[in-house]
Motif scaffolding. Structure first.
Motif, PDB file in Angstrom:
ATOM      1  N   TRP A 382       0.822  -1.213   0.000  1.00  0.00           N
ATOM      2  CA  TRP A 382       0.000   0.000   0.000  1.00  0.00           C
ATOM      3  C   TRP A 382       0.857   1.265   0.000  1.00  0.00           C
ATOM      4  O   TRP A 382       0.410   2.301  -0.479  1.00  0.00           O
ATOM      5  N   GLY A 383       2.035   1.202   0.605  1.00  0.00           N
ATOM      6  CA  GLY A 383       2.856   2.409   0.724  1.00  0.00           C
ATOM      7  C   GLY A 383       2.117   3.498   1.487  1.00  0.00           C
ATOM      8  O   GLY A 383       1.554   3.241   2.552  1.00  0.00           O
ATOM      9  N   TYR A 384       2.084   4.694   0.917  1.00  0.00           N
ATOM     10  CA  TYR A 384       1.423   5.816   1.597  1.00  0.00           C
ATOM     11  C   TYR A 384      -0.096   5.672   1.616  1.00  0.00           C
ATOM     12  O   TYR A 384      -0.770   6.464   2.265  1.00  0.00           O
ATOM     13  N   THR A 385      -0.641   4.694   0.906  1.00  0.00           N
ATOM     14  CA  THR A 385      -2.100   4.539   0.906  1.00  0.00           C
ATOM     15  C   THR A 385      -2.555   3.544   1.977  1.00  0.00           C
ATOM     16  O   THR A 385      -3.685   3.070   1.938  1.00  0.00           O
ATOM     17  N   LEU A 386      -1.685   3.220   2.915  1.00  0.00           N
ATOM     18  CA  LEU A 386      -1.993   2.224   3.951  1.00  0.00           C
ATOM     19  C   LEU A 386      -3.403   2.435   4.524  1.00  0.00           C
ATOM     20  O   LEU A 386      -3.739   3.523   4.975  1.00  0.00           O
ATOM     21  N   PRO A 387      -4.242   1.384   4.499  1.00  0.00           N
ATOM     22  CA  PRO A 387      -5.632   1.532   4.965  1.00  0.00           C
ATOM     23  C   PRO A 387      -5.728   1.854   6.454  1.00  0.00           C
ATOM     24  O   PRO A 387      -4.851   1.469   7.239  1.00  0.00           O
ATOM     25  N   VAL A 388      -6.793   2.518   6.822  1.00  0.00           N
ATOM     26  CA  VAL A 388      -6.947   2.947   8.217  1.00  0.00           C
ATOM     27  C   VAL A 388      -7.002   1.773   9.185  1.00  0.00           C
ATOM     28  O   VAL A 388      -6.620   1.925  10.346  1.00  0.00           O
ATOM     29  N   ASN A 389      -7.446   0.597   8.721  1.00  0.00           N
ATOM     30  CA  ASN A 389      -7.509  -0.526   9.672  1.00  0.00           C
ATOM     31  C   ASN A 389      -6.121  -1.024  10.079  1.00  0.00           C
ATOM     32  O   ASN A 389      -5.993  -1.869  10.940  1.00  0.00           O
ATOM     33  N   GLN A 390      -5.074  -0.473   9.463  1.00  0.00           N
ATOM     34  CA  GLN A 390      -3.710  -0.836   9.891  1.00  0.00           C
ATOM     35  C   GLN A 390      -3.078   0.229  10.785  1.00  0.00           C
ATOM     36  O   GLN A 390      -1.928   0.078  11.206  1.00  0.00           O
ATOM     37  N   VAL A 391      -3.826   1.298  11.056  1.00  0.00           N
ATOM     38  CA  VAL A 391      -3.229   2.392  11.828  1.00  0.00           C
ATOM     39  C   VAL A 391      -3.007   1.984  13.286  1.00  0.00           C
ATOM     40  O   VAL A 391      -1.886   2.065  13.797  1.00  0.00           O
ATOM     41  N   LEU A 392      -4.053   1.533  13.950  1.00  0.00           N
ATOM     42  CA  LEU A 392      -3.904   1.164  15.356  1.00  0.00           C
ATOM     43  C   LEU A 392      -2.910   0.011  15.545  1.00  0.00           C
ATOM     44  O   LEU A 392      -2.039   0.095  16.424  1.00  0.00           O
ATOM     45  N   PRO A 393      -2.996  -1.055  14.734  1.00  0.00           N
ATOM     46  CA  PRO A 393      -1.971  -2.100  14.856  1.00  0.00           C
ATOM     47  C   PRO A 393      -0.542  -1.561  14.695  1.00  0.00           C
ATOM     48  O   PRO A 393       0.362  -1.954  15.441  1.00  0.00           O
ATOM     49  N   SER A 394      -0.343  -0.637  13.759  1.00  0.00           N
ATOM     50  CA  SER A 394       0.992  -0.035  13.598  1.00  0.00           C
ATOM     51  C   SER A 394       1.417   0.686  14.865  1.00  0.00           C
ATOM     52  O   SER A 394       2.572   0.585  15.294  1.00  0.00           O
ATOM     53  N   CYS A 395       0.475   1.437  15.460  1.00  0.00           N
ATOM     54  CA  CYS A 395       0.782   2.175  16.690  1.00  0.00           C
ATOM     55  C   CYS A 395       1.170   1.209  17.801  1.00  0.00           C
ATOM     56  O   CYS A 395       2.183   1.404  18.485  1.00  0.00           O
ATOM     57  N   GLU A 396       0.360   0.184  17.972  1.00  0.00           N
ATOM     58  CA  GLU A 396       0.574  -0.753  19.088  1.00  0.00           C
ATOM     59  C   GLU A 396       1.918  -1.474  18.968  1.00  0.00           C
ATOM     60  O   GLU A 396       2.707  -1.515  19.916  1.00  0.00           O
ATOM     61  N   GLU A 397       2.163  -2.039  17.799  1.00  0.00           N
ATOM     62  CA  GLU A 397       3.389  -2.825  17.645  1.00  0.00           C
ATOM     63  C   GLU A 397       4.614  -1.917  17.751  1.00  0.00           C
ATOM     64  O   GLU A 397       5.645  -2.311  18.325  1.00  0.00           O
ATOM     65  N   THR A 398       4.511  -0.692  17.220  1.00  0.00           N
ATOM     66  CA  THR A 398       5.652   0.220  17.279  1.00  0.00           C
ATOM     67  C   THR A 398       5.956   0.609  18.716  1.00  0.00           C
ATOM     68  O   THR A 398       7.117   0.637  19.138  1.00  0.00           O
ATOM     69  N   PHE A 399       4.886   0.887  19.471  1.00  0.00           N
ATOM     70  CA  PHE A 399       5.130   1.256  20.873  1.00  0.00           C
ATOM     71  C   PHE A 399       5.762   0.095  21.640  1.00  0.00           C
ATOM     72  O   PHE A 399       6.684   0.309  22.440  1.00  0.00           O
ATOM     73  N   ASP A 400       5.277  -1.117  21.402  1.00  0.00           N
ATOM     74  CA  ASP A 400       5.918  -2.292  22.026  1.00  0.00           C
ATOM     75  C   ASP A 400       7.424  -2.262  21.784  1.00  0.00           C
ATOM     76  O   ASP A 400       8.228  -2.511  22.690  1.00  0.00           O
ATOM     77  N   SER A 401       7.801  -1.955  20.546  1.00  0.00           N
ATOM     78  CA  SER A 401       9.221  -2.020  20.194  1.00  0.00           C
ATOM     79  C   SER A 401      10.004  -0.853  20.781  1.00  0.00           C
ATOM     80  O   SER A 401      11.196  -0.994  21.077  1.00  0.00           O
ATOM     81  N   VAL A 402       9.355   0.298  20.962  1.00  0.00           N
ATOM     82  CA  VAL A 402      10.054   1.423  21.596  1.00  0.00           C
ATOM     83  C   VAL A 402      10.388   1.071  23.044  1.00  0.00           C
ATOM     84  O   VAL A 402      11.513   1.306  23.515  1.00  0.00           O
ATOM     85  N   MET A 403       9.420   0.470  23.723  1.00  0.00           N
ATOM     86  CA  MET A 403       9.696   0.028  25.099  1.00  0.00           C
ATOM     87  C   MET A 403      10.815  -1.016  25.107  1.00  0.00           C
ATOM     88  O   MET A 403      11.676  -1.021  25.987  1.00  0.00           O
ATOM     89  N   ALA A 404      10.789  -1.909  24.114  1.00  0.00           N
ATOM     90  CA  ALA A 404      11.818  -2.955  24.044  1.00  0.00           C
ATOM     91  C   ALA A 404      13.199  -2.356  23.758  1.00  0.00           C
ATOM     92  O   ALA A 404      14.204  -2.813  24.312  1.00  0.00           O
ATOM     93  N   LEU A 405      13.242  -1.323  22.911  1.00  0.00           N
ATOM     94  CA  LEU A 405      14.525  -0.665  22.626  1.00  0.00           C
ATOM     95  C   LEU A 405      15.140  -0.117  23.908  1.00  0.00           C
ATOM     96  O   LEU A 405      16.335  -0.306  24.167  1.00  0.00           O
ATOM     97  N   VAL A 406      14.317   0.564  24.690  1.00  0.00           N
ATOM     98  CA  VAL A 406      14.807   1.152  25.934  1.00  0.00           C
ATOM     99  C   VAL A 406      15.249   0.045  26.893  1.00  0.00           C
ATOM    100  O   VAL A 406      16.337   0.108  27.489  1.00  0.00           O
ATOM    101  N   ARG A 407      14.417  -0.987  27.000  1.00  0.00           N
ATOM    102  CA  ARG A 407      14.722  -2.114  27.895  1.00  0.00           C
ATOM    103  C   ARG A 407      16.037  -2.791  27.501  1.00  0.00           C
ATOM    104  O   ARG A 407      16.928  -2.981  28.323  1.00  0.00           O
ATOM    105  N   GLU A 408      16.154  -3.108  26.218  1.00  0.00           N
ATOM    106  CA  GLU A 408      17.347  -3.826  25.754  1.00  0.00           C
ATOM    107  C   GLU A 408      18.586  -2.939  25.812  1.00  0.00           C
ATOM    108  O   GLU A 408      19.676  -3.424  26.110  1.00  0.00           O
ATOM    109  N   ALA A 409      18.416  -1.659  25.525  1.00  0.00           N
ATOM    110  CA  ALA A 409      19.566  -0.749  25.578  1.00  0.00           C
ATOM    111  C   ALA A 409      20.101  -0.651  26.996  1.00  0.00           C
ATOM    112  O   ALA A 409      21.313  -0.592  27.217  1.00  0.00           O
ATOM    113  N   LYS A 410      19.184  -0.642  27.951  1.00  0.00           N
ATOM    114  CA  LYS A 410      19.634  -0.618  29.354  1.00  0.00           C
ATOM    115  C   LYS A 410      20.300  -1.945  29.715  1.00  0.00           C
ATOM    116  O   LYS A 410      21.332  -1.985  30.382  1.00  0.00           O
ATOM    117  N   PHE A 411      19.713  -3.038  29.240  1.00  0.00           N
ATOM    118  CA  PHE A 411      20.216  -4.384  29.532  1.00  0.00           C
ATOM    119  C   PHE A 411      21.643  -4.563  29.017  1.00  0.00           C
ATOM    120  O   PHE A 411      22.514  -5.111  29.679  1.00  0.00           O
TER     121      PHE A 411
END
Ligand SMILES: *[C@@H]1O[C@H](CO)[C@@H](O)[C@H](O)[C@H]1NC(C)=O
Ligand SMILES: *[C@@H]1O[C@H](CO)[C@@H](O)[C@H](O)[C@H]1NC(C)=O
Ligand SMILES: *[C@@H]1O[C@H](CO)[C@@H](O)[C@H](O)[C@H]1NC(C)=O
Length: 415
Positions: A382-411
């Protein structure tokens, strides 16, 4: 005569505030299999007037993402077939996909609520920031980096639960047509302010978060109100050309690779590093927190990559080896929710090798330990035309990984 009429139509459409339509424009995903294919694709920007280039490949096995007008479609496909280049038509009519990307403006029911099931507008985001700062005045402050060329504020929030903490800067919205990253970035804000899980509270307490969802407000507004495919900022440059690609305007190996010096091109890098008011404003802001800067996370669409500095070289500099381990683990966390797969690495290895990014500049200037660029969903379907039903999943998974980045960087001891 017909052409003249068409030009008048387009001009009047812009001046009366109507949107340019992309009816029957097609989206292609193109797969180069040898060096000749790569060369041909990378020369498309020079040759293809009616083509919109979303992504070019640097390696065999990578892909190009290109939009063609209906008029150009046949000759474009012919030129690919003639060279035996494999391609897929991902969408026959991108306008339909754009029409389906409903704006949150229409879905909002109360003044104070922001939704992550839609793309958001700048107006809604900024209003919500002020609301958050009122409601959580002990931890949230509205911050300004300056103004865009057309005078719009580059507004963010600072989330600080303890004083004297090291800073992490989070940003998105450098590319007009990228509506996903501003929305993902506001989700990060929401979680850091309201999230109650111990890990989130810890991250919010341990660092001071400086978060700017839209670094290119003029391009963002222009994409939402006039031309959905607009990528650059809106400063008049050479001749009648408008706009610089601000993802390539930062002062680290500026203009070395993956950029254009032709002002009409969509990947035009500008007249020099920091030629643009938007990049200067954020760089000044970053200088003001420099002594304290632990990290920078840069977000944009699309490609599902976590890119680590630097784009100009394949050699792994500073703490690359540690960061790539942290990054891989964090992308493992990202995949945990919806099985979205990211590649991690140097831009030349996993993306386009384009130099002059904010991430490279921050690493180069401050040598902050945790610096990375996310290319969010998807990989060219889809590229820039990504459908709205993928917006929340993108937010959720990305936030999971931001927390993981901080966790792993500290580790690993990087943060
Ligand atoms: C798009 O293509 C369809 C099918 O070929 C055609 O009926 C329609 O008129 C086209 N729309 C525009 C705006 O060109
Ligand atoms: C920009 O920010 C300043 C300072 O917060 C504010 O006074 C001004 O009204 C804002 N401008 C716009 C157009 O929102
Ligand atoms: C990083 O890892 C590579 C091989 O994986 C190694 O050759 C290199 O010396 C390492 N660099 C540092 C600074 O440890």
């Amino acid at each position: 005569m017909l052409l003249k009429l068409l030009i008048i139509c387009v001009i009047s459409a812009i001046s009366t505030g109507e949107k340019i339509r992309y009816d029957n424009f097609s989206l292609y995903k193109i797969h180069p299999q040898n060096e000749k294919h790569l060369k041909f694709l990378n020369e498309l920007p020079k040759n293809g007037d009616d083509l919109h280039i979303w992504k070019l490949p640097t390696t065999i096995g990578d892909y190009a993402s290109v939009v063609s007008s209906p008029e150009k479609k046949d000759s474009f496909e012919h030129s690919l077939r003639k060279r035996s280049i494999n391609y897929e038509v991902m969408l026959e009519n991108i306008q339909q996909a754009f029409d389906d990307q409903i704006m949150s403006r229409k879905r909002r029911d109360t003044r104070n609520q922001l939704f992550w099931t839609n793309y958001q507008t700048m107006e809604d985001i900024y209003e919500w920031f002020h609301y958050l700062a009122e409601q959580h005045s002990d931890i949230v402050t509205v911050i300004q980096a300056g103004q865009s060329f057309e005078g719009r504020n580059i507004t963010g929030v600072k989330i600080s639960r303890q004083s004297g903490r090291r800073a992490i800067l989070v940003e998105g919205g450098q590319v007009g047509a990228d509506w996903l990253s501003p929305t993902v970035v506001t989700y990060i804000v929401d979680q850091l302010v309201r999230g109650a899980e111990p890990e989130i509270l810890e991250a919010a307490e341990e660092f001071e978060w400086h978060i700017f969802p839209i670094l290119n407000p003029d391009g963002h507004e222009f994409s939402q109100n006039a031309d959905r495919l607009w990528l650059k900022n809106r400063r008049p440059t050479v001749g009648n050309s408008i706009g610089v690609d601000i993802t390539k305007n930062w002062n680290s190996h500026w203009g070395v690779r993956g950029v254009s010096f032709v002002a009409t091109d969509s990947n035009y890098a500008g007249l020099g590093p920091f030629s643009e008011v938007e990049t200067r404003a954020i760089s000044n802001y970053l200088d003001s927190v420099a002594g304290n800067l632990a990290g920078l996370l840069s977000f944009r669409s699309f490609g599902q990559r976590l890119i680590l500095p630097f784009a100009h070289t394949l050699s792994h500099m500073y703490n690359y080896n540690e960061t790539v381990i942290i990054g891989r683990r964090a992308m493992g966390s990202l995949a945990g929710r919806y099985n979205t797969q990211y590649l991690v690495g140097n831009s030349l290895e996993v993306h386009d090798g384009a130099t002059g990014s904010i991430a490279d500049w921050v690493k180069h200037r401050f040598n902050s330990p945790l610096v990375a660029t996310y290319l969010l969903r998807d990989t060219g379907t889809w590229g820039y035309t990504l459908p709205v039903n993928q917006v929340l999943p993108s937010c959720e998974e990305t936030f999971d990984s931001v927390m993981a980045l901080v966790r792993e960087a500290k580790f690993v001891g990087v943060l």
